[in-house]
Motif scaffolding. Sequence first.
Motif, PDB file in Angstrom:
ATOM      1  N   GLY A  25       0.702  -1.120   0.037  1.00 53.53           N
ATOM      2  CA  GLY A  25       0.044  -0.056  -0.033  1.00 53.53           C
ATOM      3  C   GLY A  25       0.754   1.290  -0.133  1.00 53.53           C
ATOM      4  O   GLY A  25       1.914   1.205   0.048  1.00 53.53           O
ATOM      5  N   CYS A  47      -8.951  11.516  -5.734  1.00 56.55           N
ATOM      6  CA  CYS A  47      -9.128   9.873  -5.540  1.00 56.55           C
ATOM      7  C   CYS A  47     -10.719   9.699  -5.195  1.00 56.55           C
ATOM      8  O   CYS A  47     -11.171   8.611  -5.534  1.00 56.55           O
ATOM      9  CB  CYS A  47      -8.637   9.594  -4.216  1.00 56.55           C
ATOM     10  SG  CYS A  47      -6.697   9.433  -4.457  1.00 56.55           S
ATOM     11  N   TYR A  69       0.961   8.421  -2.422  1.00 55.42           N
ATOM     12  CA  TYR A  69       0.313   7.550  -3.183  1.00 55.42           C
ATOM     13  C   TYR A  69       1.206   6.675  -3.935  1.00 55.42           C
ATOM     14  O   TYR A  69       1.136   6.405  -5.069  1.00 55.42           O
ATOM     15  CB  TYR A  69      -0.548   8.220  -4.069  1.00 55.42           C
ATOM     16  CG  TYR A  69      -1.549   9.093  -3.499  1.00 55.42           C
ATOM     17  CD1 TYR A  69      -2.712   8.378  -3.123  1.00 55.42           C
ATOM     18  CD2 TYR A  69      -1.428  10.454  -3.118  1.00 55.42           C
ATOM     19  CE1 TYR A  69      -3.694   9.046  -2.307  1.00 55.42           C
ATOM     20  CE2 TYR A  69      -2.479  10.923  -2.211  1.00 55.42           C
ATOM     21  CZ  TYR A  69      -3.571  10.448  -1.956  1.00 55.42           C
ATOM     22  OH  TYR A  69      -4.702  11.052  -1.375  1.00 55.42           O
ATOM     23  N   ALA A  71       3.811   2.814  -3.396  1.00 59.05           N
ATOM     24  CA  ALA A  71       3.879   1.481  -2.701  1.00 59.05           C
ATOM     25  C   ALA A  71       5.173   1.524  -2.000  1.00 59.05           C
ATOM     26  O   ALA A  71       5.905   2.464  -2.475  1.00 59.05           O
ATOM     27  CB  ALA A  71       3.848   0.372  -3.744  1.00 59.05           C
ATOM     28  N   GLU A 175      -1.458   1.138  -9.276  1.00 56.50           N
ATOM     29  CA  GLU A 175      -2.431  -0.210  -9.078  1.00 56.50           C
ATOM     30  C   GLU A 175      -3.619   0.357  -8.228  1.00 56.50           C
ATOM     31  O   GLU A 175      -3.417   1.543  -7.373  1.00 56.50           O
ATOM     32  CB  GLU A 175      -1.806  -1.123  -8.317  1.00 56.50           C
ATOM     33  CG  GLU A 175      -2.444  -2.139  -7.529  1.00 56.50           C
ATOM     34  CD  GLU A 175      -2.655  -3.578  -8.730  1.00 56.50           C
ATOM     35  OE1 GLU A 175      -2.382  -3.093  -9.801  1.00 56.50           O
ATOM     36  OE2 GLU A 175      -3.521  -4.154  -8.475  1.00 56.50           O
ATOM     37  N   THR A 177      -6.361   0.939  -5.456  1.00 57.61           N
ATOM     38  CA  THR A 177      -6.381   0.661  -3.876  1.00 57.61           C
ATOM     39  C   THR A 177      -8.006   0.638  -3.526  1.00 57.61           C
ATOM     40  O   THR A 177      -8.780   0.916  -4.450  1.00 57.61           O
ATOM     41  CB  THR A 177      -5.571   1.553  -2.966  1.00 57.61           C
ATOM     42  OG1 THR A 177      -6.165   3.006  -3.065  1.00 57.61           O
ATOM     43  CG2 THR A 177      -4.263   1.443  -3.530  1.00 57.61           C
ATOM     44  N   ALA A 178      -8.235   0.393  -2.360  1.00 62.94           N
ATOM     45  CA  ALA A 178      -9.689   0.632  -2.052  1.00 62.94           C
ATOM     46  C   ALA A 178     -10.273   2.017  -2.118  1.00 62.94           C
ATOM     47  O   ALA A 178     -11.638   2.119  -2.571  1.00 62.94           O
ATOM     48  CB  ALA A 178      -9.895   0.452  -0.478  1.00 62.94           C
ATOM     49  N   TRP A 181      -5.477   4.991  -6.063  1.00 64.58           N
ATOM     50  CA  TRP A 181      -4.416   4.125  -6.869  1.00 64.58           C
ATOM     51  C   TRP A 181      -3.077   4.503  -6.024  1.00 64.58           C
ATOM     52  O   TRP A 181      -2.839   5.402  -5.279  1.00 64.58           O
ATOM     53  CB  TRP A 181      -4.167   4.617  -8.290  1.00 64.58           C
ATOM     54  CG  TRP A 181      -5.418   4.352  -8.995  1.00 64.58           C
ATOM     55  CD1 TRP A 181      -5.453   3.288  -9.856  1.00 64.58           C
ATOM     56  CD2 TRP A 181      -6.486   5.319  -9.466  1.00 64.58           C
ATOM     57  NE1 TRP A 181      -6.817   3.331 -10.454  1.00 64.58           N
ATOM     58  CE2 TRP A 181      -7.445   4.499 -10.442  1.00 64.58           C
ATOM     59  CE3 TRP A 181      -6.818   6.543  -9.182  1.00 64.58           C
ATOM     60  CZ2 TRP A 181      -8.546   5.142 -10.680  1.00 64.58           C
ATOM     61  CZ3 TRP A 181      -8.216   7.033  -9.525  1.00 64.58           C
ATOM     62  CH2 TRP A 181      -8.739   6.171 -10.304  1.00 64.58           C
ATOM     63  N   THR A 182      -2.003   3.456  -6.255  1.00 66.21           N
ATOM     64  CA  THR A 182      -0.807   3.752  -5.837  1.00 66.21           C
ATOM     65  C   THR A 182       0.035   3.380  -6.894  1.00 66.21           C
ATOM     66  O   THR A 182       0.126   2.557  -7.567  1.00 66.21           O
ATOM     67  CB  THR A 182      -0.477   3.026  -4.539  1.00 66.21           C
ATOM     68  OG1 THR A 182       0.640   3.248  -3.957  1.00 66.21           O
ATOM     69  CG2 THR A 182      -0.677   1.437  -4.844  1.00 66.21           C
TER      70      THR A 182
END
Length: 192
Positions: A25, A47, A69, A71, A175, A177-178, A181-182
Motif C-alpha cells: 500500500g 481519489c 500515493y 507503494a 495499481e 486501492t480501496a 491508486w498507488t
Amino acid sequence: MPPFATRPFAFLPAVLLASVLSAGGPAHAATPTESDRILLEQAARACQARDFRALFDAMAMSAVVRQRYSAPEIELTVVKPGGTVEMRKIDLAHYTDFPVAKVDEYYKPAKASTEGDDYVLLEFNQSQSDQISIEWTRVRFVGPSQGGDDLGTPVTLDGRPYDPMVRTDGQLLLEPTADCWTLIADSRLQGQ
C-alpha cells in the motif's frame, strides 16, 4: 495476456507484471509545505472523484504526494540498448527519480536535458482491472505555433514525428486501492 499488451511498452512478460503487482500500500510523507498540503488535498479530491489524471498531476508537482500515493517498494525496470533488461525493487525512501514534472500546464522531464526545451507527452490507459498505465515520451516542438497552448508539432528527441504507438520513453503503473491508486512500477527505455 498483460493488461496493456497492445501498447508499445507492454513488452514486459506476464510473470514480471505479476511480480510488479504484488507491491504493498501507500507510503506516508514527511512534513508537507503549504504547496504540498494544497496538492495533497487535490490528490484526495481526485481519489474521491476517481480521477486518475488529476491524481497524476498532483504527483507530478509534489514529492510529498508521490510518497503518499506510492507503494513501499517501486519496481524499476530499465531496458538498455540491445534489449538487456535490468529489474530491481527500490525502497520508496530511495525512489527519487520520478521522470515527469508538471510546470504550469505542461509536463516536463523531471531532469531537463541541456540540449533544448524538452517537454513530455503522456498517454493514459486504464485496464479493465482499473490499473492505470501512464506512458511518457520526451519531445521537442518544431514548426509554427498557432498561439495559446499550441507549441508547434511534437517530435521525439531524435527528430522523428511523435507517435506513442511506435515508441515511448517510459511507463508508470498505478495499481487500484480501496480508495484510490498507488504507484507500483516505473519502466524506462534507455538510449534506443
